[in-house]
Design an enzyme around this catalytic site. Structure first.
Site, PDB file in Angstrom:
ATOM      1  N   GLY A  12       0.779  -1.230   0.000  1.00 35.79           N
ATOM      2  CA  GLY A  12       0.000   0.000   0.000  1.00 35.79           C
ATOM      3  C   GLY A  12       0.811   1.280   0.000  1.00 35.79           C
ATOM      4  O   GLY A  12       0.315   2.312   0.439  1.00 35.79           O
ATOM      5  N   LYS A  65     -15.993 -14.517 -10.065  1.00 33.61           N
ATOM      6  CA  LYS A  65     -15.605 -13.107  -9.993  1.00 33.61           C
ATOM      7  C   LYS A  65     -16.829 -12.195  -9.913  1.00 33.61           C
ATOM      8  O   LYS A  65     -16.849 -11.219  -9.166  1.00 33.61           O
ATOM      9  CB  LYS A  65     -14.758 -12.775 -11.234  1.00 33.61           C
ATOM     10  CG  LYS A  65     -14.067 -11.417 -11.159  1.00 33.61           C
ATOM     11  CD  LYS A  65     -13.395 -11.031 -12.465  1.00 33.61           C
ATOM     12  CE  LYS A  65     -12.180 -11.849 -12.786  1.00 33.61           C
ATOM     13  NZ  LYS A  65     -10.954 -11.421 -12.101  1.00 33.61           N
ATOM     14  N   HIS A 109       1.487   0.404 -13.322  1.00 29.77           N
ATOM     15  CA  HIS A 109       2.270  -0.804 -13.549  1.00 29.77           C
ATOM     16  C   HIS A 109       3.756  -0.444 -13.588  1.00 29.77           C
ATOM     17  O   HIS A 109       4.137   0.514 -14.267  1.00 29.77           O
ATOM     18  CB  HIS A 109       1.839  -1.486 -14.848  1.00 29.77           C
ATOM     19  CG  HIS A 109       2.535  -2.779 -15.075  1.00 29.77           C
ATOM     20  ND1 HIS A 109       2.188  -3.930 -14.393  1.00 29.77           N
ATOM     21  CD2 HIS A 109       3.596  -3.095 -15.849  1.00 29.77           C
ATOM     22  CE1 HIS A 109       3.008  -4.904 -14.766  1.00 29.77           C
ATOM     23  NE2 HIS A 109       3.874  -4.427 -15.648  1.00 29.77           N
TER      24      HIS A 109
HETATM   25  C1  GAR Z   1       3.395  -1.285  -7.387  1.00 30.47           C
HETATM   26  O1  GAR Z   1       4.751  -1.272  -7.782  1.00 30.47           O
HETATM   27  C2  GAR Z   1       2.491  -1.425  -8.584  1.00 30.47           C
HETATM   28  O2  GAR Z   1       2.983  -0.775  -9.711  1.00 30.47           O
HETATM   29  C3  GAR Z   1       2.473  -2.917  -8.782  1.00 30.47           C
HETATM   30  O3  GAR Z   1       2.368  -3.414  -7.477  1.00 30.47           O
HETATM   31  C4  GAR Z   1       3.101  -2.577  -6.587  1.00 30.47           C
HETATM   32  C5  GAR Z   1       2.278  -2.289  -5.354  1.00 30.47           C
HETATM   33  O4  GAR Z   1       3.058  -1.621  -4.397  1.00 30.47           O
HETATM   34  N1  GAR Z   1       1.383  -3.328  -9.620  1.00 30.47           N
HETATM   35  C6  GAR Z   1       1.462  -4.307 -10.526  1.00 30.47           C
HETATM   36  O5  GAR Z   1       2.459  -5.012 -10.672  1.00 30.47           O
HETATM   37  C7  GAR Z   1       0.215  -4.517 -11.374  1.00 30.47           C
HETATM   38  N2  GAR Z   1       0.431  -5.444 -12.418  1.00 30.47           N
HETATM   39  P1  GAR Z   1       2.357  -0.856  -3.180  1.00 30.47           P
HETATM   40  O6  GAR Z   1       1.390  -1.844  -2.530  1.00 30.47           O
HETATM   41  O7  GAR Z   1       3.481  -0.520  -2.255  1.00 30.47           O
HETATM   42  O8  GAR Z   1       1.641   0.348  -3.712  1.00 30.47           O
END
Ligand code: GAR
Length: 188
Positions: A12, A65, A109
């Site tokens: 998060g 879903k 992403h």
């Molecule tokens: C982030 O780096 C986001 O870009 C990635 O998950 C991470 C979450 O970090 N998302 C993906 O890979 C989507 N395909 P966070 O929980 O610290 O925000």
């Protein structure tokens, strides 16, 4: 202020940054709800600390879903949410939500899409030997990281980088790019 819901599955840090940008008056949103598909994820505690309500579910408790997305949609409607922000939500969005929020669901992403979609994009880029990677913000469609690109920022992979330092530097870009892109979109 534009009402948004943030969907997340993990730490998060992006959720946290969106909330602090909102609190600092630099992002004119109202984060109405956290939606999380991982009971026990750290992001839930962050939402609690900020007093932001969360809807936490376990997909295994549902037959399909559509069943949990209907419940999510009920919450979003009740709160009059206008935009859905995916911040590390590691699950494809289904027809129910896509149809309810056309061009109103965006995702961040950690790569320059269409390179390295899916899980562990930072590790994929590191292992591939590319010298440049980055961050993409895009509209969400039914595919995996395939929707129309809204913005991107590139980042050079340094000789001195290891996975951890690359991850740190990619996330710094995310924390800057995501709130700025959200602000641009909602003020259009
Ligand atoms: C982030 O780096 C986001 O870009 C990635 O998950 C991470 C979450 O970090 N998302 C993906 O890979 C989507 N395909 P966070 O929980 O610290 O925000």
């Amino acid at each position: 202020r534009t009402k948004i819901a943030v969907f997340a599955s993990g730490t998060g840090s992006n959720f946290d940054r969106i909330v602090t940008e909102m609190q600092g008056g630099r992002l004119s949103v109202d984060v109405c709800l956290l939606v999380c598909d991982k009971p026990g994820a750290a992001v839930i505690e962050k939402a609690d600390q900020y007093g932001i309500p969360s809807f936490v579910f376990d997909a295994k408790q549902y037959d399909k879903k559509e069943s949990f997305e209907r419940e999510i949609y009920e919450q979003l409607q009740k709160l009059e949410v206008e935009w859905v922000i995916l911040a590390g939500y590691m699950r494809l969005i289904g027809y129910t939500l896509l149809q309810a929020y056309p061009e109103r669901i965006i995702n961040i992403h950690p790569s320059l899409l269409p390179a390295f979609p899916g899980k562990d994009a930072i590790g994929q880029a590191f292992d591939s030997g590319v010298k440049v990677t980055g961050v993409t913000v895009h509209y969400v469609d039914e595919g995996m990281d395939t929707g129309k690109i809204i913005d991107q920022e590139a980042l050079r992979i340094l000789e001195t980088d290891d996975r951890a330092s690359l991850q740190r530097r990619v996330q710094e870009v995310e924390h800057r790019l995501f709130p700025a892109t959200i602000q641009k979109l909602i003020s259009e």
